[in-house]
Design a protein around this motif. Structure first.
Motif, PDB file in Angstrom:
ATOM      1  N   ALA A  15       0.749  -1.043  -0.224  1.00 40.45           N
ATOM      2  CA  ALA A  15      -0.191  -0.037  -0.067  1.00 40.45           C
ATOM      3  C   ALA A  15       1.002   1.366  -0.057  1.00 40.45           C
ATOM      4  O   ALA A  15       0.846   1.899  -0.810  1.00 40.45           O
TER       5      ALA A  15
ATOM      6  N   VAL B 144      -0.682   5.024  -1.610  1.00 36.60           N
ATOM      7  CA  VAL B 144      -1.797   5.835  -0.807  1.00 36.60           C
ATOM      8  C   VAL B 144      -1.640   4.768   1.486  1.00 36.60           C
ATOM      9  O   VAL B 144       0.123   4.685   1.094  1.00 36.60           O
TER      10      VAL B 144
ATOM     11  N   GLN C 242      -5.023   0.764   3.441  1.00 41.89           N
ATOM     12  CA  GLN C 242      -6.138   0.869   2.238  1.00 41.89           C
ATOM     13  C   GLN C 242      -5.389  -0.600   1.285  1.00 41.89           C
ATOM     14  O   GLN C 242      -5.769  -1.190   1.247  1.00 41.89           O
TER      15      GLN C 242
ATOM     16  N   TYR D 160      -7.363  -3.101   4.140  1.00 38.51           N
ATOM     17  CA  TYR D 160      -8.689  -3.249   3.022  1.00 38.51           C
ATOM     18  C   TYR D 160      -8.863  -4.145   1.991  1.00 38.51           C
ATOM     19  O   TYR D 160      -9.680  -4.769   1.584  1.00 38.51           O
ATOM     20  N   THR D 161      -7.716  -3.423   0.778  1.00 44.49           N
ATOM     21  CA  THR D 161      -8.064  -4.589   0.031  1.00 44.49           C
ATOM     22  C   THR D 161      -8.089  -6.133   0.377  1.00 44.49           C
ATOM     23  O   THR D 161      -8.356  -6.797  -0.329  1.00 44.49           O
TER      24      THR D 161
ATOM     25  N   MET E  89      -7.571   9.447  -4.851  1.00 40.25           N
ATOM     26  CA  MET E  89      -8.499   8.353  -4.687  1.00 40.25           C
ATOM     27  C   MET E  89      -9.703   7.760  -5.396  1.00 40.25           C
ATOM     28  O   MET E  89      -9.909   7.091  -6.444  1.00 40.25           O
TER      29      MET E  89
ATOM     30  N   PRO F  57     -13.539  -0.785   7.114  1.00 40.47           N
ATOM     31  CA  PRO F  57     -13.450  -0.130   5.811  1.00 40.47           C
ATOM     32  C   PRO F  57     -14.505  -0.401   5.365  1.00 40.47           C
ATOM     33  O   PRO F  57     -15.993  -0.776   5.921  1.00 40.47           O
TER      34      PRO F  57
ATOM     35  N   GLY G  88     -12.537   1.348  -0.312  1.00 43.79           N
ATOM     36  CA  GLY G  88     -11.171   1.823  -0.047  1.00 43.79           C
ATOM     37  C   GLY G  88     -10.126   1.753  -0.012  1.00 43.79           C
ATOM     38  O   GLY G  88      -8.916   1.806   0.341  1.00 43.79           O
ATOM     39  N   GLY G  89      -9.915   0.314  -0.464  1.00 43.60           N
ATOM     40  CA  GLY G  89      -9.008  -0.388  -1.332  1.00 43.60           C
ATOM     41  C   GLY G  89      -8.019   0.080  -2.759  1.00 43.60           C
ATOM     42  O   GLY G  89      -8.810   0.977  -3.141  1.00 43.60           O
TER      43      GLY G  89
END
Length: 413
Positions: free
Chosen positions: A42, A47, A51, A54-55, A93, A234, A299-300
């Motif tokens: 990330a 980012v 993040q 979250y991904t 983003m 997230p 948000g990923g």
């Protein structure tokens, strides 16, 4: 329609309590491996550290739930780092979210149009060229943090060559404390596999880096010094859409989709060899698309199948998509409980982890073998794709590489 049936539904018919415990252990181990990698990737993507988590949570869960592989583990990977950093720098983003959603739609269409079997026709020289090029761009992008260098104010640092120039210009600000921490963490990463395959070297490197900065008189930047750490779960966010944004995001979306397709299906093939299984490539593409759309909406960043994490899942007993779903749920727990401690991780430790990621993905032996044995036209495609990836970006490299390979194919025919 068997080809478009998620593997979870197939494996569920014969699922047992014994297999659940194996999947549970594998999911926990993979989550521990994924934590430092997700944060590192990330940060390399421009980012915040959360993040990456979250991904791994959102995309990892969705792709395991819907995927065409029994054992695929998905999340952020090094292949996307450079292109994501460029999109974030140019469009923010929201621009990244639009490109990722469009890429997800392209992947779903590829799955339903039965493109899974066509990916194998992309020349090996192109995939080797841009994979090796990505590895070099990751190393160049991390030189600043590994050596503790401060870029001169006002110099552009979006493209890879701009980062290299800025690093050279600011080399006089080198921080020996950062170099010491980076070298120790790199040594841990190199040595750990010789002593234990169960404990991830990246986790030990992170812990070692934290302890050095906390208990030794070392002046080193940590994640907390440069980023605001959030342990919030997230949340849904719909990006602002406009025709101009969609139009400008399309080339990046195409590159993300092609890269996600190639990397995820390659990971599936490797996994099939390890478990003597057979994945459903079209279903996997559709699942990758759904996972990327979900990641962008929560948000990923872009995600795909991760070969190293998939292999770790298999080695620890994971044999069904439940292991991938457990890995995502364990990361939710880690995010809520342990994320505040991520601020203590030194940036040079993150750089060391990414150096190791770059080495593992660079395929230098394959690259050298191709240069020695391949026809001159294939060598030209390999080297041009490699240098275009470094000097320009992945979008240019993939488009030009495929065009050049197509022209050479027509010439041969």
């Amino acid at each position: 329609m068997e080809k478009m049936r998620p593997m979870l539904f197939t494996t569920w018919k014969t699922y047992s309590k014994e297999q659940f415990f194996k999947d549970l252990i594998a999911g926990i181990v993979v989550a521990i491996i994924a934590l430092p990698l997700s944060i590192a990737l990330a940060l390399a993507s421009g980012v915040g550290p959360e993040q990456g988590i979250y991904t791994a949570i959102v995309a990892g869960f969705v792709i395991s739930l819907l995927g065409g592989s029994q054992v695929q583990i998905a999340g952020p990977t090094a292949a996307f780092a450079t292109i994501v950093a460029g999109i974030v720098a140019r469009s923010g983003m929201d621009g990244l979210a639009v490109a990722t959603i469009l890429a997800g739609i392209i992947l779903i269409l590829m799955g339903f149009c039965r493109f899974g079997s066509l990916i194998k026709f992309i020349p090996f020289t192109i995939t080797t060229g841009f994979t090796s090029g990505i590895a070099v761009t990751i190393v160049i992008g991390q030189l600043k943090d590994f050596f503790g260098v401060v870029y001169p104010e006002g110099m552009p640092t979006i493209e890879t060559m701009e980062k290299l120039k800025a690093f050279a210009a600011g080399f006089g600000t080198l921080n020996m404390d950062a170099v010491i921490v980076g070298l120790v963490c790199l040594a841990i990463l190199i040595i750990t596999p010789y002593f234990s395959e169960k404990i991830p070297g990246s986790l030990l490197a992170v812990i070692g880096g934290i302890l050095m900065v906390k208990f030794l008189p070392l002046n080193v930047n940590t994640i907390g010094d440069l980023y605001t750490i959030s342990s919030a779960l997230p949340s849904f966010h719909l990006p602002q859409l406009s025709f101009d944004m969609v139009q400008s995001a399309l080339p990046d979306a195409f590159t993300i989709a092609v890269l996600a397709a190639i990397e995820s299906l390659l990971s599936c093939v490797v996994a099939d060899g390890m478990i003597n299984g057979k994945h459903r490539s079209d279903m996997e593409l559709a699942a990758q698309g759904a996972g990327n759309i979900a990641s962008a909406l929560f948000g990923g960043i872009p995600a795909t199948g991760a070969i190293a994490r998939t292999a770790a899942n298999i080695k620890n007993g994971g044999r069904t998509p439940v292991a991938g779903m457990v890995h995502a749920l364990v990361l939710v727990l880690i995010l809520v409980v342990f994320m505040p401690y991520a601020g203590m991780i030194p940036m040079s430790a993150i750089a060391a982890i990414l150096f190791m990621v770059a080495y593992n993905m660079c395929q230098w032996r394959t690259f050298a073998e191709l240069v020695k044995t391949a026809p001159k036209s294939d060598i030209a495609v390999l080297i041009i794709t490699f240098f275009l990836t470094i000097v320009f970006d992945l979008v240019v490299a993939i488009e030009f590489g495929i065009l050049l390979a197509g022209l050479l194919f027509m010439k041969r025919m």
